[in-house]
Scaffold this motif. Structure first.
Motif, short mmCIF file in Angstrom:
data_model
loop_
_atom_site.label_atom_id
_atom_site.label_comp_id
_atom_site.label_asym_id
_atom_site.label_seq_id
_atom_site.Cartn_x
_atom_site.Cartn_y
_atom_site.Cartn_z
N VAL A 321 0.85 -1.19 0.00
CA VAL A 321 0.00 0.00 0.00
C VAL A 321 0.90 1.25 0.00
CG1 VAL A 321 -1.68 1.30 1.37
CG2 VAL A 321 -1.92 -1.18 1.10
N PRO A 322 0.58 2.28 -0.78
CA PRO A 322 1.48 3.44 -0.93
C PRO A 322 1.89 4.09 0.39
CG PRO A 322 -0.17 3.50 -2.65
CD PRO A 322 -0.55 2.36 -1.75
N TRP A 323 0.94 4.36 1.30
CA TRP A 323 1.35 5.04 2.53
C TRP A 323 2.23 4.15 3.41
CZ3 TRP A 323 0.12 3.28 7.41
CH2 TRP A 323 -0.96 2.42 7.55
N VAL A 324 2.03 2.83 3.33
CA VAL A 324 2.89 1.91 4.08
C VAL A 324 4.29 1.89 3.48
CG1 VAL A 324 3.22 -0.50 4.77
CG2 VAL A 324 0.92 0.49 4.81
N ARG A 325 4.37 1.89 2.12
CA ARG A 325 5.69 1.94 1.48
C ARG A 325 6.43 3.23 1.84
NH1 ARG A 325 3.24 0.66 -3.50
NH2 ARG A 325 4.07 2.63 -4.32
N ARG A 326 5.71 4.35 1.88
CA ARG A 326 6.37 5.62 2.22
C ARG A 326 6.92 5.58 3.65
NH1 ARG A 326 1.62 8.00 0.17
NH2 ARG A 326 1.19 8.91 2.22
N LEU A 327 6.15 5.02 4.57
CA LEU A 327 6.64 4.93 5.94
C LEU A 327 7.86 4.02 6.02
CD1 LEU A 327 3.36 4.65 8.09
CD2 LEU A 327 4.99 6.55 8.04
#
Length: 580
Positions: A321-327
């Motif tokens: 998931v994009p926000w998980v990858r960013r974190l």
């Protein structure tokens, strides 16, 4: 101090003398209550060395016990024991009852005759079964043989409760009032000798007295208890901790969360039911996620526990998931707990000190539209409790996924012939055997014998068929746990919640065998029979005594284990394959 044995007796002249002599020879004080006997009961008991209380006429067992208790409490000494004067109860069982009474919190130890029903008259068997179910529900604790008169009782119990009944209903009255006074009730197996004497228990009259006694406590409570498995345990006061608190409800939540994360110096932990980040920098949830990224980039430890149940993601899907990858790219750690846990937190912990918790999810509806109640607590003690809970759940998932880590302790008393593991292996009860070892693994994970389990997750570990989803799997597990409770008396389950259960494993005193946790992992258990697992445990146990299992003949092994030859032959062939 030695125990004092209280014996109510009516026309037991034939047996009372030898019983008193045996007890006195073992160092016990003895009080005999001659309840209006027409033979020489009191005279013989006195000659044998007992302190005798005499009733001019037969009043009943309840009154006899009450007067016997009064006489015993007037003497200095240790706990009290009650036993019948007709020779049914054996003094050889006394050390077992008194040993169980030494456990913390135990007020009454009750003998259990229900493990050997072969010689028990069927009328007694039926009456005991019915009364024991009713008494157990009133006590909120399982008592398999509530009408057994062979008991060990702490003095404190009898000084804190008031007994009022005169006949056989006193057996139930004592247990219910002791349980309601906060004492724990435990049961231990005892031997009962049935002779040809006619029982003085009148099934109809004494059962009616039992119900009249129940009615004086609470008839309504009994009727309600008939519809549920057990009453909830007595409520304990909460463990309060010091804290400064502030309200962070409604629109104040977002600004409070940002204020905390912007000032974080060491750590941020988020456990959240719903996170609906969109990738739009103007979105309120994305602003919160961006604050987590910024904190991670400046060296703050950031851990996020997202809910998998509601999202429907697998752990691998979540990590994409994009926000998980960013974190993750910023150095934060996202921990997907097993979806069966149904994580429902709305929790933010900063610097192991500040706890922001309430009803607000990380969604635009919660942050901007809903009325949401939240509290900010400045409390290192509260933060430590909340963080410990999350770490325990993460550790549980890791040990479940990697069962080879650590050790599990198996009580050696459960390995002996006639004990629970041997009986389950001999009966080929694979599911109950595996369930018990899985529960011992849970004891190791939680560090104590009392814990909650998810019935769904436990069913997966036990290898229940995949087609048994939801209620069907839970029903099967409840049957297994009830069997371990009622037939083997080694645990107490509380099924107050439909999907979870609180389990208390009754670990016996004495040494334990340390085994690799991998032996209790579900793959190992499912792949082998209970007989093979039992042999494996015995092989480890016997190694200390330099007994080599592989060197024993099948007949010698059968003698030592109590297992049938065909099960032993198959199990040993797998455990120690013959040379090619």
């Amino acid at each position: 101090m030695s125990a004092c044995v209280v014996i109510p007796g009516f026309n037991v002249a034939r047996t009372i003398g030898s019983l008193v002599l045996q007890l006195k020879a073992s160092g016990f004080e003895v009080v005999v209550v001659d309840d209006g006997s027409t033979d020489r009961t009191g005279e013989i008991a006195c000659a044998a060395g007992a302190h005798v209380v005499r009733h001019p006429e037969n009043i009943g067992k309840g009154r006899a016990l009450r007067d016997g208790f009064a006489a015993a409490l007037a003497m200095e000494g240790g706990p009290l024991v009650t036993m019948d004067g007709d020779g049914q109860h054996l003094p050889a069982d006394l050390p077992r009852l008194l040993a169980a009474l030494e456990q913390d919190g135990v007020g009454v130890v009750v003998g259990n005759r229900m493990q050997n029903l072969r010689n028990m008259p069927w009328v007694r068997r039926a009456t005991n079964w019915m009364m024991s179910r009713g008494v157990s529900r009133l006590c909120g604790q399982w008592v398999p043989d509530s009408q057994c008169g062979f008991r060990a009782i702490r003095r404190e119990v009898l000084t804190r409760i008031a007994l009022t009944t005169d006949r056989y209903e006193i057996e139930s009255e004592l247990l219910v009032k002791a349980a309601r006074a906060g004492f724990h009730l435990v049961s231990v197996p005892v031997t009962t000798v049935y002779r040809n004497e006619r029982s003085r228990i009148h099934p109809i009259a004494d059962t009616l007295r039992f119900f009249r006694f129940i009615g004086t406590l609470s008839l309504v409570l009994l009727l309600v208890a008939g519809a549920v498995a057990a009453l909830p345990a007595r409520a304990e006061p909460p463990d309060f901790v010091e804290a400064r608190v502030a309200d962070a409800s409604d629109r104040r939540y977002e600004e409070t969360a940002i204020w905390l994360m912007d000032r974080a110096q060491r750590s941020i932990v988020v456990s959240m039911y719903v996170v609906t980040a969109t990738g739009d920098a103007r979105h309120p949830v994305d602003r919160l996620v961006r604050d987590l990224e910024e904190a991670a980039r400046r060296g703050v430890s950031v851990i996020v526990y997202p809910n998998l149940k509601i999202s429907g993601y697998t752990p691998d899907q979540l990590m994409a998931v994009p926000w998980v990858r960013r974190l993750g790219a910023a150095g934060a750690r996202v921990v997907p707990l097993a979806p069966v846990h149904r994580l429902h937190d709305k929790l933010l912990i900063v610097d192991e000190r500040f706890v922001l918790e309430g009803s607000t999810n990380w969604s635009v509806e919660a942050l901007k539209n809903n009325w949401e109640s939240n509290t900010l607590s400045d409390s290192p003690a509260l933060a430590a409790i909340k963080l410990g809970r999350l770490r325990d759940r993460e550790q549980h998932d890791q040990l479940t996924a990697e069962p080879g880590a650590g050790q599990v302790l198996v009580p050696t008393a459960w390995l002996a012939v006639g004990s629970v593991l041997q009986r389950l292996a001999a009966a080929g009860d694979e599911r109950a055997f595996d369930a018990l070892l899985l529960l011992l693994r849970e004891c190791a994970i939680h560090g104590e014998p009392s814990f909650f389990i998810s019935l769904e997750l436990f069913g997966e570990d036990l290898g229940l068929p995949a087609s048994w989803r939801g209620a069907k799997a839970r029903r099967q597990l409840i049957k297994v746990l009830r069997k371990l409770q009622t037939r083997y008396e080694i645990l107490t389950p509380d099924f107050t919640h439909s999907r979870d259960a609180r389990i208390t494993v009754e670990i016996p005193p004495g040494p334990s065998l340390a085994i690799p946790a991998a032996w209790t992992g579900s793959p190992a258990l499912i792949a082998q029979s209970s007989a093979m697992t039992y042999l494996r445990l015995l092989e480890q146990h016997w190694a200390a005594a330099e007994v080599v299992l592989a060197d024993l003949s099948l007949r010698e092994l059968a003698r030592r284990t109590g297992l049938k030859l065909d099960r032993l032959r198959a199990a040993r062939r797998v455990l120690h394959p013959p040379a090619p």
